[in-house]
Design an enzyme around this catalytic site. Structure first.
Site, PDB file in Angstrom:
ATOM      1  N   ASP A   1       0.857  -1.181   0.000  1.00 15.02           N
ATOM      2  CA  ASP A   1       0.000   0.000   0.000  1.00 15.02           C
ATOM      3  C   ASP A   1       0.894   1.232   0.000  1.00 15.02           C
ATOM      4  O   ASP A   1       2.043   1.169   0.469  1.00 15.02           O
ATOM      5  CB  ASP A   1      -0.888   0.004   1.255  1.00 15.02           C
ATOM      6  CG  ASP A   1      -2.135   0.859   1.110  1.00 15.02           C
ATOM      7  OD1 ASP A   1      -3.226   0.303   0.930  1.00 15.02           O
ATOM      8  OD2 ASP A   1      -2.017   2.101   1.174  1.00 15.02           O
TER       9      ASP A   1
ATOM     10  N   ASP B   1       3.759   2.592  -4.055  1.00 18.98           N
ATOM     11  CA  ASP B   1       2.974   3.639  -4.697  1.00 18.98           C
ATOM     12  C   ASP B   1       2.802   3.240  -6.152  1.00 18.98           C
ATOM     13  O   ASP B   1       3.757   3.282  -6.940  1.00 18.98           O
ATOM     14  CB  ASP B   1       3.700   4.978  -4.585  1.00 18.98           C
ATOM     15  CG  ASP B   1       2.952   6.120  -5.267  1.00 18.98           C
ATOM     16  OD1 ASP B   1       1.942   5.866  -5.956  1.00 18.98           O
ATOM     17  OD2 ASP B   1       3.389   7.268  -5.118  1.00 18.98           O
TER      18      ASP B   1
ATOM     19  N   ASN C   1      -5.493  -4.074  -6.912  1.00 17.15           N
ATOM     20  CA  ASN C   1      -6.718  -3.595  -6.272  1.00 17.15           C
ATOM     21  C   ASN C   1      -6.694  -2.104  -5.937  1.00 17.15           C
ATOM     22  O   ASN C   1      -7.740  -1.475  -5.851  1.00 17.15           O
ATOM     23  CB  ASN C   1      -6.944  -4.403  -4.983  1.00 17.15           C
ATOM     24  CG  ASN C   1      -7.990  -3.794  -4.088  1.00 17.15           C
ATOM     25  OD1 ASN C   1      -9.184  -3.890  -4.336  1.00 17.15           O
ATOM     26  ND2 ASN C   1      -7.545  -3.137  -3.027  1.00 17.15           N
TER      27      ASN C   1
ATOM     28  N   TYR D   1     -13.540   8.300 -12.787  1.00 14.23           N
ATOM     29  CA  TYR D   1     -13.528   6.974 -12.162  1.00 14.23           C
ATOM     30  C   TYR D   1     -14.118   5.929 -13.095  1.00 14.23           C
ATOM     31  O   TYR D   1     -13.532   4.856 -13.308  1.00 14.23           O
ATOM     32  CB  TYR D   1     -14.311   7.026 -10.857  1.00 14.23           C
ATOM     33  CG  TYR D   1     -14.321   5.722 -10.087  1.00 14.23           C
ATOM     34  CD1 TYR D   1     -13.240   5.338  -9.308  1.00 14.23           C
ATOM     35  CD2 TYR D   1     -15.428   4.875 -10.144  1.00 14.23           C
ATOM     36  CE1 TYR D   1     -13.250   4.146  -8.601  1.00 14.23           C
ATOM     37  CE2 TYR D   1     -15.445   3.682  -9.438  1.00 14.23           C
ATOM     38  CZ  TYR D   1     -14.365   3.321  -8.669  1.00 14.23           C
ATOM     39  OH  TYR D   1     -14.381   2.134  -7.970  1.00 14.23           O
TER      40      TYR D   1
ATOM     41  N   LYS E   1     -12.170   2.637 -14.770  1.00 14.48           N
ATOM     42  CA  LYS E   1     -12.579   1.260 -14.506  1.00 14.48           C
ATOM     43  C   LYS E   1     -12.903   0.525 -15.808  1.00 14.48           C
ATOM     44  O   LYS E   1     -12.575  -0.661 -15.953  1.00 14.48           O
ATOM     45  CB  LYS E   1     -13.770   1.234 -13.547  1.00 14.48           C
ATOM     46  CG  LYS E   1     -13.379   1.591 -12.114  1.00 14.48           C
ATOM     47  CD  LYS E   1     -12.367   0.609 -11.530  1.00 14.48           C
ATOM     48  CE  LYS E   1     -12.052   0.890 -10.071  1.00 14.48           C
ATOM     49  NZ  LYS E   1     -11.119  -0.098  -9.477  1.00 14.48           N
TER      50      LYS E   1
ATOM     51  N   THR F   1     -16.531   0.644   2.450  1.00 13.92           N
ATOM     52  CA  THR F   1     -15.131   0.695   2.848  1.00 13.92           C
ATOM     53  C   THR F   1     -14.788   2.160   3.104  1.00 13.92           C
ATOM     54  O   THR F   1     -15.595   3.054   2.821  1.00 13.92           O
ATOM     55  CB  THR F   1     -14.217   0.166   1.721  1.00 13.92           C
ATOM     56  OG1 THR F   1     -14.217   1.123   0.639  1.00 13.92           O
ATOM     57  CG2 THR F   1     -14.689  -1.190   1.194  1.00 13.92           C
TER      58      THR F   1
END
Length: 251
Positions: free
Chosen positions: A38, A61, A88, A156, A160, A191
């Site tokens: 992460d 990163d 992810n 976004y 995707k 989340t």
């Protein structure tokens, strides 16, 4: 514990929280050794310590190719092949992403840098690590890349959709090298990424109403399909979309 992933080494991006963390923990429970990676290196390290099982945390990163290269090298230097990579990590810039006429270029560029270029870099180095041995690569997609669910999130949704296309292209290019590439499409999943929705009763009710199963998703809902795609049980699956969206994309 069934240990369906016993002996496998897996790298998961965005593993400090949310879906990434839940999936990485699920892999550990199935016997894998997992690199929790992460941009929040401390968070990744804490998540790995909590999961146990010989797992470890790394700072990664995904927008920085040298950081991606270093993380993959750190895994391989531990004496393992890399069997599975889950790409992810991503961002959704609530309050900034917008319909195209209102979208600032900087918001578009930031979203593309993380979601699409970052996924490209992750998959690029995953493929390089797997050329000699084969393996499974799993990308996290979104209903916004399939239908009009993300009409107010131009950047976004576009990234995707690009991720979905990237997965198909790489799957076709490297199937003969034993590398499988698939995409998991979670629905609205609560989340830290979506607190602007989950924290607003009206917005939350509206999106749940568009989900035929009648509830928001949980990170744990995604773990089972990810374990399947990481395991040898999915050895004939590549280039596919696996929807875990409560039926959202059936509407």
């Amino acid at each position: 514990m069934s240990e369906r992933l016993q002996g496998k080494t897996i790298l998961v991006t965005g593993a400090a929280s949310g879906i990434g963390r839940a999936v990485a923990e699920g892999f550990v429970a199935e016997g894998a050794r997992v690199a929790f990676t992460d941009r929040d290196g401390a968070g990744a390290a804490e998540a790995a310590r909590s999961a146990g099982g010989g797992s470890f945390g790394l700072t990664l990163d995904i927008t920085d190719e040298s950081s991606v290269e270093a993380a993959f090298a750190a895994v391989l230097e531990r004496g393992s092949t890399l069997d599975v990579v889950v790409a992810n990590a991503g961002v959704q810039l609530f309050g900034q992403d917008a319909p195209i006429a209102d979208l600032d270029l900087a918001v578009w560029e930031r979203t593309v840098a993380v979601n699409l270029t970052g996924t490209f870099l992750t998959v690029k180095h995953a493929v390089r690590a797997m050329l000699a041995t084969g393996g499974s690569i799993v990308l996290t997609g979104s209903p916004t890349g399939l239908n009009g669910e993300g009409r107010d999130f131009t950047a976004y949704s576009s990234t995707k959709a690009g991720i979905h296309g990237l997965a198909r292209t790489v799957a076709a290019a490297y199937a003969d090298r034993g590398i499988r590439v698939n995409t998991v499409v979670p629905g609205y999943t609560e989340t830290p990424l979506v607190t602007s929705i989950s924290g607003d009763a009206g917005s939350r009710a509206a999106i749940v109403a568009r989900t035929p199963l009648g509830r928001p998703g949980r990170p744990a809902d995604v773990v089972g399909i990810m374990v399947y795609l990481a395991s040898d049980e999915s050895s004939f699956a590549t280039g596919s979309l696996f929807r875990v969206d409560g039926g959202m994309t059936t509407l």
